[in-house]
Design an enzyme around this catalytic site. Structure first.
Site, PDB file in Angstrom:
ATOM      1  N   HIS A 188      -3.298   6.848   9.310  1.00  0.00           N
ATOM      2  CA  HIS A 188      -2.468   7.764   8.533  1.00  0.00           C
ATOM      3  C   HIS A 188      -3.166   8.121   7.232  1.00  0.00           C
ATOM      4  CE1 HIS A 188      -1.425   3.749   7.091  1.00  0.00           C
ATOM      5  NE2 HIS A 188      -1.006   4.293   5.963  1.00  0.00           N
ATOM      6  N   ARG A 200     -11.795   2.654   6.361  1.00  0.00           N
ATOM      7  CA  ARG A 200     -11.991   4.085   6.204  1.00  0.00           C
ATOM      8  C   ARG A 200     -12.570   4.588   7.516  1.00  0.00           C
ATOM      9  NH1 ARG A 200     -13.796   7.020   0.948  1.00  0.00           N
ATOM     10  NH2 ARG A 200     -11.963   5.849   0.461  1.00  0.00           N
TER      11      ARG A 200
END
Length: 66
Positions: A32, A52
């Protein structure tokens, strides 16, 4: 895997329009992100890890991709 390697993120991920007061449940492990102008309160269990996955070829102020 091919979509990831060729940067076809719009086919892999969904984009939701948000309004003031919206609430979204995001299950643990779900990829998200937030967009510009969105303020969030993210309540979660304490963790020392952030993954990441991809930085969307964003460009820094000097014109370099991140």
């Amino acid at each position: 895997m091919e979509m990831i390697e060729t940067g076809q993120w719009n086919k892999l991920l969904s984009r939701l329009k948000v309004q003031k007061g919206d609430f979204f449940y995001v299950p643990s492990g779900t990829i998200h992100a937030i967009g510009a102008g969105v303020l969030i309160l993210e309540t979660q269990q304490s963790s020392d890890i952030t993954y990441r996955v991809y930085d969307y070829d964003r460009v820094d102020p000097d014109g370099r991709t991140r």
